[in-house]
Design a protein around this motif. Sequence first.
Motif, PDB file in Angstrom:
ATOM      1  N   LYS A  73       0.833  -1.199   0.000  1.00  0.00           N
ATOM      2  CA  LYS A  73       0.000   0.000   0.000  1.00  0.00           C
ATOM      3  C   LYS A  73       0.874   1.259   0.000  1.00  0.00           C
ATOM      4  O   LYS A  73       0.604   2.215  -0.729  1.00  0.00           O
ATOM      5  CB  LYS A  73      -0.935   0.013   1.205  1.00  0.00           C
ATOM      6  CG  LYS A  73      -1.880   1.177   1.222  1.00  0.00           C
ATOM      7  CD  LYS A  73      -2.838   1.099   2.386  1.00  0.00           C
ATOM      8  CE  LYS A  73      -3.757   2.307   2.403  1.00  0.00           C
ATOM      9  NZ  LYS A  73      -4.684   2.274   3.522  1.00  0.00           N
ATOM     10  N   GLN A  74       1.927   1.253   0.796  1.00  0.00           N
ATOM     11  CA  GLN A  74       2.834   2.399   0.845  1.00  0.00           C
ATOM     12  C   GLN A  74       3.567   2.563  -0.489  1.00  0.00           C
ATOM     13  O   GLN A  74       3.746   3.678  -0.973  1.00  0.00           O
ATOM     14  CB  GLN A  74       3.826   2.230   2.003  1.00  0.00           C
ATOM     15  CG  GLN A  74       3.144   2.293   3.351  1.00  0.00           C
ATOM     16  CD  GLN A  74       3.973   1.669   4.456  1.00  0.00           C
ATOM     17  OE1 GLN A  74       4.730   0.721   4.257  1.00  0.00           O
ATOM     18  NE2 GLN A  74       3.821   2.205   5.651  1.00  0.00           N
ATOM     19  N   GLN A  75       3.970   1.466  -1.072  1.00  0.00           N
ATOM     20  CA  GLN A  75       4.632   1.506  -2.374  1.00  0.00           C
ATOM     21  C   GLN A  75       3.698   2.081  -3.428  1.00  0.00           C
ATOM     22  O   GLN A  75       4.113   2.911  -4.248  1.00  0.00           O
ATOM     23  CB  GLN A  75       5.068   0.101  -2.789  1.00  0.00           C
ATOM     24  CG  GLN A  75       6.141  -0.507  -1.927  1.00  0.00           C
ATOM     25  CD  GLN A  75       6.301  -1.995  -2.192  1.00  0.00           C
ATOM     26  OE1 GLN A  75       5.875  -2.512  -3.215  1.00  0.00           O
ATOM     27  NE2 GLN A  75       6.918  -2.693  -1.252  1.00  0.00           N
ATOM     28  N   ASP A  76       2.437   1.655  -3.402  1.00  0.00           N
ATOM     29  CA  ASP A  76       1.452   2.166  -4.363  1.00  0.00           C
ATOM     30  C   ASP A  76       1.324   3.681  -4.268  1.00  0.00           C
ATOM     31  O   ASP A  76       1.285   4.374  -5.284  1.00  0.00           O
ATOM     32  CB  ASP A  76       0.081   1.530  -4.136  1.00  0.00           C
ATOM     33  CG  ASP A  76       0.001   0.087  -4.566  1.00  0.00           C
ATOM     34  OD1 ASP A  76       0.910  -0.386  -5.278  1.00  0.00           O
ATOM     35  OD2 ASP A  76      -0.979  -0.580  -4.173  1.00  0.00           O
ATOM     36  N   GLY A  77       1.237   4.200  -3.045  1.00  0.00           N
ATOM     37  CA  GLY A  77       1.112   5.645  -2.853  1.00  0.00           C
ATOM     38  C   GLY A  77       2.304   6.392  -3.398  1.00  0.00           C
ATOM     39  O   GLY A  77       2.165   7.415  -4.070  1.00  0.00           O
ATOM     40  N   GLU A  78       3.482   5.887  -3.141  1.00  0.00           N
ATOM     41  CA  GLU A  78       4.703   6.542  -3.604  1.00  0.00           C
ATOM     42  C   GLU A  78       4.825   6.479  -5.124  1.00  0.00           C
ATOM     43  O   GLU A  78       5.170   7.463  -5.765  1.00  0.00           O
ATOM     44  CB  GLU A  78       5.918   5.908  -2.932  1.00  0.00           C
ATOM     45  CG  GLU A  78       7.233   6.400  -3.439  1.00  0.00           C
ATOM     46  CD  GLU A  78       7.374   7.912  -3.439  1.00  0.00           C
ATOM     47  OE1 GLU A  78       8.212   8.389  -4.217  1.00  0.00           O
ATOM     48  OE2 GLU A  78       6.667   8.612  -2.719  1.00  0.00           O
ATOM     49  N   ILE A  79       4.528   5.353  -5.717  1.00  0.00           N
ATOM     50  CA  ILE A  79       4.614   5.228  -7.175  1.00  0.00           C
ATOM     51  C   ILE A  79       3.596   6.140  -7.849  1.00  0.00           C
ATOM     52  O   ILE A  79       3.906   6.793  -8.848  1.00  0.00           O
ATOM     53  CB  ILE A  79       4.454   3.755  -7.604  1.00  0.00           C
ATOM     54  CG1 ILE A  79       5.739   3.002  -7.231  1.00  0.00           C
ATOM     55  CG2 ILE A  79       4.167   3.642  -9.099  1.00  0.00           C
ATOM     56  CD1 ILE A  79       5.665   1.514  -7.389  1.00  0.00           C
ATOM     57  N   THR A  80       2.405   6.224  -7.290  1.00  0.00           N
ATOM     58  CA  THR A  80       1.390   7.129  -7.831  1.00  0.00           C
ATOM     59  C   THR A  80       1.910   8.558  -7.824  1.00  0.00           C
ATOM     60  O   THR A  80       1.760   9.293  -8.803  1.00  0.00           O
ATOM     61  CB  THR A  80       0.086   7.031  -7.012  1.00  0.00           C
ATOM     62  OG1 THR A  80      -0.410   5.699  -7.091  1.00  0.00           O
ATOM     63  CG2 THR A  80      -0.967   8.003  -7.517  1.00  0.00           C
ATOM     64  N   THR A  81       2.551   8.943  -6.732  1.00  0.00           N
ATOM     65  CA  THR A  81       3.091  10.298  -6.636  1.00  0.00           C
ATOM     66  C   THR A  81       4.179  10.537  -7.667  1.00  0.00           C
ATOM     67  O   THR A  81       4.160  11.539  -8.386  1.00  0.00           O
ATOM     68  CB  THR A  81       3.650  10.560  -5.220  1.00  0.00           C
ATOM     69  OG1 THR A  81       2.592  10.438  -4.281  1.00  0.00           O
ATOM     70  CG2 THR A  81       4.250  11.952  -5.116  1.00  0.00           C
ATOM     71  N   GLU A  82       5.133   9.632  -7.765  1.00  0.00           N
ATOM     72  CA  GLU A  82       6.247   9.822  -8.698  1.00  0.00           C
ATOM     73  C   GLU A  82       5.760   9.891 -10.147  1.00  0.00           C
ATOM     74  O   GLU A  82       6.178  10.752 -10.907  1.00  0.00           O
ATOM     75  CB  GLU A  82       7.288   8.714  -8.550  1.00  0.00           C
ATOM     76  CG  GLU A  82       7.980   8.682  -7.210  1.00  0.00           C
ATOM     77  CD  GLU A  82       8.699   9.966  -6.827  1.00  0.00           C
ATOM     78  OE1 GLU A  82       8.876  10.868  -7.665  1.00  0.00           O
ATOM     79  OE2 GLU A  82       9.083  10.067  -5.672  1.00  0.00           O
ATOM     80  N   LYS A  83       4.875   8.992 -10.514  1.00  0.00           N
ATOM     81  CA  LYS A  83       4.394   8.962 -11.901  1.00  0.00           C
ATOM     82  C   LYS A  83       3.529  10.171 -12.226  1.00  0.00           C
ATOM     83  O   LYS A  83       3.702  10.797 -13.265  1.00  0.00           O
ATOM     84  CB  LYS A  83       3.629   7.684 -12.155  1.00  0.00           C
ATOM     85  CG  LYS A  83       4.526   6.457 -12.257  1.00  0.00           C
ATOM     86  CD  LYS A  83       3.739   5.199 -12.459  1.00  0.00           C
ATOM     87  CE  LYS A  83       3.007   5.221 -13.770  1.00  0.00           C
ATOM     88  NZ  LYS A  83       2.235   4.014 -14.018  1.00  0.00           N
ATOM     89  N   ALA A  84       2.612  10.496 -11.362  1.00  0.00           N
ATOM     90  CA  ALA A  84       1.678  11.584 -11.658  1.00  0.00           C
ATOM     91  C   ALA A  84       2.323  12.956 -11.537  1.00  0.00           C
ATOM     92  O   ALA A  84       1.935  13.884 -12.221  1.00  0.00           O
ATOM     93  CB  ALA A  84       0.482  11.497 -10.720  1.00  0.00           C
ATOM     94  N   THR A  85       3.323  13.056 -10.692  1.00  0.00           N
ATOM     95  CA  THR A  85       3.975  14.338 -10.506  1.00  0.00           C
ATOM     96  C   THR A  85       4.765  14.741 -11.728  1.00  0.00           C
ATOM     97  O   THR A  85       4.785  15.897 -12.127  1.00  0.00           O
ATOM     98  CB  THR A  85       4.926  14.273  -9.289  1.00  0.00           C
ATOM     99  OG1 THR A  85       4.167  13.911  -8.147  1.00  0.00           O
ATOM    100  CG2 THR A  85       5.578  15.616  -9.031  1.00  0.00           C
TER     101      THR A  85
END
Length: 88
Positions: A73-85
């Motif tokens: 879950k934590q990995q998902d949040g971080e990947i979402t941030t990196e990709k979308a940012t």
Amino acid sequence: MSSTSQKHKDFVAEPMGEKPVNALAGIGEVLGKRLEEKSFDKAYVVLGQFLVLKKDEELFRDWLKDTCSANTKQQDGEITTEKATHFN
């Protein structure tokens, strides 16, 4: 992929600048401290690691797990941030 959290929305609402690592979605106080102890103290340093890994999500997940014991879950949040940012 996980839905976008309020923390993610707040993060991408303004330039990254010198935001601390725990400003990233999926990275709270505990994981932030673990990353800081390994010299990943700013959000842009974690972004740099994502780039070093050539934006490979699986490698980045492994890195997060190995570096700060981030769960899925934590990995998902971080990947979402990196990709979308920065990267689509």
